[in-house]
Scaffold this active site. Sequence first.
Site, PDB file in Angstrom:
ATOM      1  N   ASP A  80       4.217   7.396 -69.460  1.00 46.82           N
ATOM      2  CA  ASP A  80       2.752   7.369 -69.597  1.00 46.82           C
ATOM      3  C   ASP A  80       2.363   8.259 -70.778  1.00 46.82           C
ATOM      4  O   ASP A  80       1.697   9.296 -70.618  1.00 46.82           O
ATOM      5  CB  ASP A  80       2.104   7.854 -68.297  1.00 46.82           C
ATOM      6  CG  ASP A  80       2.470   6.952 -67.139  1.00 46.82           C
ATOM      7  OD1 ASP A  80       2.177   5.754 -67.215  1.00 46.82           O
ATOM      8  OD2 ASP A  80       3.076   7.445 -66.163  1.00 46.82           O
ATOM      9  N   HIS A 136      10.025  10.134 -60.594  1.00 49.46           N
ATOM     10  CA  HIS A 136       9.358  11.276 -59.951  1.00 49.46           C
ATOM     11  C   HIS A 136      10.377  12.340 -59.550  1.00 49.46           C
ATOM     12  O   HIS A 136      10.128  13.538 -59.687  1.00 49.46           O
ATOM     13  CB  HIS A 136       8.609  10.819 -58.694  1.00 49.46           C
ATOM     14  CG  HIS A 136       7.484   9.868 -58.944  1.00 49.46           C
ATOM     15  ND1 HIS A 136       7.543   8.537 -58.598  1.00 49.46           N
ATOM     16  CD2 HIS A 136       6.278  10.055 -59.508  1.00 49.46           C
ATOM     17  CE1 HIS A 136       6.417   7.948 -58.934  1.00 49.46           C
ATOM     18  NE2 HIS A 136       5.622   8.839 -59.490  1.00 49.46           N
TER      19      HIS A 136
END
Length: 254
Positions: free
Chosen positions: A140, A29
């Site tokens: 992802d 992140h």
Amino acid sequence: MKVVRGISELRLDGEVGLVPTMGALHAGHISLFDAARAENDVVVASLFVNPAQFGEQSDLARYPRDEARDLELAEQAGVDVLFAPTIEEMYPTGFATWVDAEETGAEGGARPGHFRGVATVCLKLFNIVHPTRAYFGQKDAQQTIVVRRLVRDLNLGVDVRVLATVRDEDGLALSSRNALLTPAERERALGLPRALTKAAASADPVAAARAELNGLDPDYVELLDLDGATLLAAAVRVGSIRLIDNVLVKGALA
Ligand code: PAF
């Protein structure tokens, strides 16, 4: 850093970079925050564990949550606004409109309804924050394909940036779910990145990865096209934890 809970409190000027997250922040992140910081006037991170994208209630209940730590990490990373709405703020009583994202790819097949939940929350976040750019991780991969298609199909005008997967020193892709692995499971999980990396160079990467994953109970192994780049992707179960990962076979991330 301003923490905003209510949609009506969000007021943003200039070019806005949005990093959608479900919290349990890690270095993956932070790399998205850094990229957003470098390319925009304002960086917004959203922190919302989206119930609509979880199939099993038990998976939702055990999803790692530590808001105080997330706030600290986001602030240190230079996030300007942390949007952390309640479930009621995002899905008020009577909520009934969903993005019917067609589920192509094995990840969609393995998790019915998952990408409907992801596409719906991303559309809502884009409509709430009005970002110039939105940042997602390559790990992802199928999600990034769905989000890019959402933006294209619904003319959302958001630049969807995809950044390379961040890995631990031993090669395991960073994921909030890694915190749920026991030390022995974590050791077994290393078989996933090792198998994908070894198989990527072979003539038949899917068959080679299946052979290498022997014992790791793959949900699927497949080749994905992410805007011209070919990725070798797989999902495996290690104990009760489901992990996904992918590596580049051909091309580069756009
Ligand atoms: O990747 C995630 O953390 C989530 O799927 C996202 C994009 C924040 C939507 O809830």
